[in-house]
Design a protein around this motif. Structure first.
Motif, PDB file in Angstrom:
ATOM      1  N   THR A 252       0.814  -1.216   0.000  1.00 18.97           N
ATOM      2  CA  THR A 252       0.000   0.000   0.000  1.00 18.97           C
ATOM      3  C   THR A 252       0.847   1.265   0.000  1.00 18.97           C
ATOM      4  O   THR A 252       0.388   2.303  -0.466  1.00 18.97           O
ATOM      5  CB  THR A 252      -0.967   0.022   1.200  1.00 18.97           C
ATOM      6  OG1 THR A 252      -0.232  -0.141   2.406  1.00 18.97           O
ATOM      7  CG2 THR A 252      -2.020  -1.061   1.067  1.00 18.97           C
ATOM      8  N   ASP A 253       2.071   1.190   0.493  1.00 21.11           N
ATOM      9  CA  ASP A 253       2.956   2.356   0.463  1.00 21.11           C
ATOM     10  C   ASP A 253       3.328   2.734  -0.968  1.00 21.11           C
ATOM     11  O   ASP A 253       3.667   3.892  -1.239  1.00 21.11           O
ATOM     12  CB  ASP A 253       4.235   2.097   1.268  1.00 21.11           C
ATOM     13  CG  ASP A 253       3.990   2.088   2.765  1.00 21.11           C
ATOM     14  OD1 ASP A 253       2.910   2.530   3.191  1.00 21.11           O
ATOM     15  OD2 ASP A 253       4.874   1.618   3.508  1.00 21.11           O
ATOM     16  N   ASN A 254       3.300   1.773  -1.863  1.00 22.25           N
ATOM     17  CA  ASN A 254       3.701   2.017  -3.244  1.00 22.25           C
ATOM     18  C   ASN A 254       2.513   2.151  -4.197  1.00 22.25           C
ATOM     19  O   ASN A 254       2.697   2.145  -5.408  1.00 22.25           O
ATOM     20  CB  ASN A 254       4.638   0.899  -3.718  1.00 22.25           C
ATOM     21  CG  ASN A 254       5.947   0.918  -2.955  1.00 22.25           C
ATOM     22  OD1 ASN A 254       6.576   1.960  -2.833  1.00 22.25           O
ATOM     23  ND2 ASN A 254       6.344  -0.217  -2.417  1.00 22.25           N
ATOM     24  N   LEU A 255       1.313   2.232  -3.665  1.00 19.61           N
ATOM     25  CA  LEU A 255       0.113   2.395  -4.483  1.00 19.61           C
ATOM     26  C   LEU A 255      -0.356   3.846  -4.445  1.00 19.61           C
ATOM     27  O   LEU A 255       0.024   4.615  -3.551  1.00 19.61           O
ATOM     28  CB  LEU A 255      -1.010   1.501  -3.954  1.00 19.61           C
ATOM     29  CG  LEU A 255      -0.817  -0.005  -4.056  1.00 19.61           C
ATOM     30  CD1 LEU A 255      -1.964  -0.732  -3.365  1.00 19.61           C
ATOM     31  CD2 LEU A 255      -0.699  -0.445  -5.505  1.00 19.61           C
ATOM     32  N   SER A 256      -1.201   4.186  -5.392  1.00 21.90           N
ATOM     33  CA  SER A 256      -1.822   5.511  -5.349  1.00 21.90           C
ATOM     34  C   SER A 256      -2.733   5.570  -4.122  1.00 21.90           C
ATOM     35  O   SER A 256      -3.111   4.547  -3.560  1.00 21.90           O
ATOM     36  CB  SER A 256      -2.624   5.760  -6.621  1.00 21.90           C
ATOM     37  OG  SER A 256      -3.756   4.906  -6.657  1.00 21.90           O
ATOM     38  N   ALA A 257      -3.121   6.782  -3.751  1.00 20.48           N
ATOM     39  CA  ALA A 257      -3.968   6.951  -2.562  1.00 20.48           C
ATOM     40  C   ALA A 257      -5.304   6.223  -2.726  1.00 20.48           C
ATOM     41  O   ALA A 257      -5.796   5.592  -1.792  1.00 20.48           O
ATOM     42  CB  ALA A 257      -4.192   8.434  -2.287  1.00 20.48           C
ATOM     43  N   GLY A 258      -5.874   6.278  -3.907  1.00 29.89           N
ATOM     44  CA  GLY A 258      -7.154   5.607  -4.148  1.00 29.89           C
ATOM     45  C   GLY A 258      -7.028   4.102  -4.068  1.00 29.89           C
ATOM     46  O   GLY A 258      -7.875   3.420  -3.475  1.00 29.89           O
ATOM     47  N   ALA A 259      -5.970   3.548  -4.646  1.00 30.07           N
ATOM     48  CA  ALA A 259      -5.759   2.101  -4.605  1.00 30.07           C
ATOM     49  C   ALA A 259      -5.459   1.638  -3.181  1.00 30.07           C
ATOM     50  O   ALA A 259      -5.907   0.566  -2.764  1.00 30.07           O
ATOM     51  CB  ALA A 259      -4.629   1.703  -5.552  1.00 30.07           C
ATOM     52  N   ALA A 260      -4.712   2.442  -2.429  1.00 30.71           N
ATOM     53  CA  ALA A 260      -4.416   2.105  -1.030  1.00 30.71           C
ATOM     54  C   ALA A 260      -5.701   2.083  -0.211  1.00 30.71           C
ATOM     55  O   ALA A 260      -5.893   1.209   0.640  1.00 30.71           O
ATOM     56  CB  ALA A 260      -3.420   3.102  -0.439  1.00 30.71           C
ATOM     57  N   LYS A 261      -6.602   3.019  -0.497  1.00 30.71           N
ATOM     58  CA  LYS A 261      -7.895   3.054   0.196  1.00 30.71           C
ATOM     59  C   LYS A 261      -8.682   1.784  -0.099  1.00 30.71           C
ATOM     60  O   LYS A 261      -9.252   1.169   0.816  1.00 30.71           O
ATOM     61  CB  LYS A 261      -8.697   4.280  -0.231  1.00 30.71           C
ATOM     62  CG  LYS A 261     -10.096   4.313   0.344  1.00 30.71           C
ATOM     63  CD  LYS A 261     -10.901   5.479  -0.169  1.00 30.71           C
ATOM     64  CE  LYS A 261     -12.344   5.337   0.285  1.00 30.71           C
ATOM     65  NZ  LYS A 261     -13.167   6.461  -0.054  1.00 30.71           N
ATOM     66  N   VAL A 262      -8.715   1.365  -1.356  1.00 28.82           N
ATOM     67  CA  VAL A 262      -9.426   0.145  -1.730  1.00 28.82           C
ATOM     68  C   VAL A 262      -8.840  -1.056  -0.987  1.00 28.82           C
ATOM     69  O   VAL A 262      -9.576  -1.899  -0.461  1.00 28.82           O
ATOM     70  CB  VAL A 262      -9.385  -0.070  -3.264  1.00 28.82           C
ATOM     71  CG1 VAL A 262      -9.889  -1.446  -3.643  1.00 28.82           C
ATOM     72  CG2 VAL A 262     -10.194   1.009  -3.965  1.00 28.82           C
ATOM     73  N   CYS A 263      -7.518  -1.142  -0.917  1.00 26.23           N
ATOM     74  CA  CYS A 263      -6.869  -2.250  -0.198  1.00 26.23           C
ATOM     75  C   CYS A 263      -7.234  -2.238   1.280  1.00 26.23           C
ATOM     76  O   CYS A 263      -7.487  -3.294   1.873  1.00 26.23           O
ATOM     77  CB  CYS A 263      -5.350  -2.186  -0.364  1.00 26.23           C
ATOM     78  SG  CYS A 263      -4.791  -2.685  -1.997  1.00 26.23           S
ATOM     79  N   ASN A 264      -7.266  -1.049   1.883  1.00 24.14           N
ATOM     80  CA  ASN A 264      -7.642  -0.945   3.300  1.00 24.14           C
ATOM     81  C   ASN A 264      -9.079  -1.387   3.521  1.00 24.14           C
ATOM     82  O   ASN A 264      -9.367  -2.111   4.470  1.00 24.14           O
ATOM     83  CB  ASN A 264      -7.448   0.486   3.805  1.00 24.14           C
ATOM     84  CG  ASN A 264      -6.003   0.818   4.049  1.00 24.14           C
ATOM     85  OD1 ASN A 264      -5.191  -0.066   4.323  1.00 24.14           O
ATOM     86  ND2 ASN A 264      -5.652   2.085   3.930  1.00 24.14           N
ATOM     87  N   VAL A 265      -9.979  -0.954   2.646  1.00 24.59           N
ATOM     88  CA  VAL A 265     -11.386  -1.346   2.773  1.00 24.59           C
ATOM     89  C   VAL A 265     -11.513  -2.862   2.656  1.00 24.59           C
ATOM     90  O   VAL A 265     -12.231  -3.498   3.439  1.00 24.59           O
ATOM     91  CB  VAL A 265     -12.265  -0.625   1.721  1.00 24.59           C
ATOM     92  CG1 VAL A 265     -13.666  -1.221   1.675  1.00 24.59           C
ATOM     93  CG2 VAL A 265     -12.332   0.867   2.013  1.00 24.59           C
ATOM     94  N   ILE A 266     -10.816  -3.462   1.697  1.00 26.99           N
ATOM     95  CA  ILE A 266     -10.861  -4.914   1.519  1.00 26.99           C
ATOM     96  C   ILE A 266     -10.309  -5.621   2.760  1.00 26.99           C
ATOM     97  O   ILE A 266     -10.885  -6.597   3.244  1.00 26.99           O
ATOM     98  CB  ILE A 266     -10.103  -5.338   0.242  1.00 26.99           C
ATOM     99  CG1 ILE A 266     -10.870  -4.884  -0.994  1.00 26.99           C
ATOM    100  CG2 ILE A 266      -9.882  -6.848   0.211  1.00 26.99           C
ATOM    101  CD1 ILE A 266     -10.092  -5.026  -2.292  1.00 26.99           C
TER     102      ILE A 266
END
Length: 159
Positions: free
Chosen positions: A72-86
């Protein structure tokens, strides 16, 4: 949900105090009187289950569960948010499963009339610690999931 905070923390502290006192008293009884309390190990084990589940709820509330952020540190903010939600949704599913199967376990213990080995108390009383603790964890992961969905993705700062 301040009341939830207090319940989690106070019950966890009480569990830890009772476990510590019982274990200490049992050690003293064994070495001084060459006899031990037959119930202390049983109660300590059951309280450990409750304290562990409530500790998991407290950790979830503080976002202190172990996590691997290398992705998640290397993802865009939106993609990191999706990963956190999942990730939080998986926490909801897992704790929901423990809650559901914990209830089934308690119903089974009640219907079978199971008794604890040492104290001969109804097993369902202590078995209920599993769904009770799991409910607290479930509530916390639901809160985290809802908050993560509502949260705006953080703006990326390039240095």
């Amino acid at each position: 949900m301040k009341i939830l905070d207090y319940i989690e923390e106070i019950v966890t502290v009480i569990c830890m105090i009772v476990m510590t006192v019982l274990t200490f008293a049992n050690v003293i009884a064994r070495y001084v009187f060459s006899a031990s309390f037959s119930f202390s190990e049983e109660i300590t084990t059951y309280l450990f289950v409750l304290a562990s589940l409530l500790g998991s709820a407290i950790a979830a509330k503080r976002k202190a569960h172990l996590g691997l952020t290398i992705l998640t540190d290397n993802l865009s903010a939106g993609a990191a948010k999706v990963c956190n939600v999942i990730g939080y949704a998986f926490g909801v599913l897992f704790s929901g499963g423990i809650f559901y199967y914990g209830i089934l376990m308690v119903i089974s213990q009640y219907n079978l009339g199971q008794k604890t080995a040492g104290m001969q108390w109804p097993e369902w009383i202590f078995g209920s610690f599993v769904p009770i603790g799991a409910l607290f964890v479930l509530i916390r992961f639901i809160q985290l999931t809802v908050n993560a969905v509502k949260e705006e993705p953080k703006k990326e700062v390039k240095a």
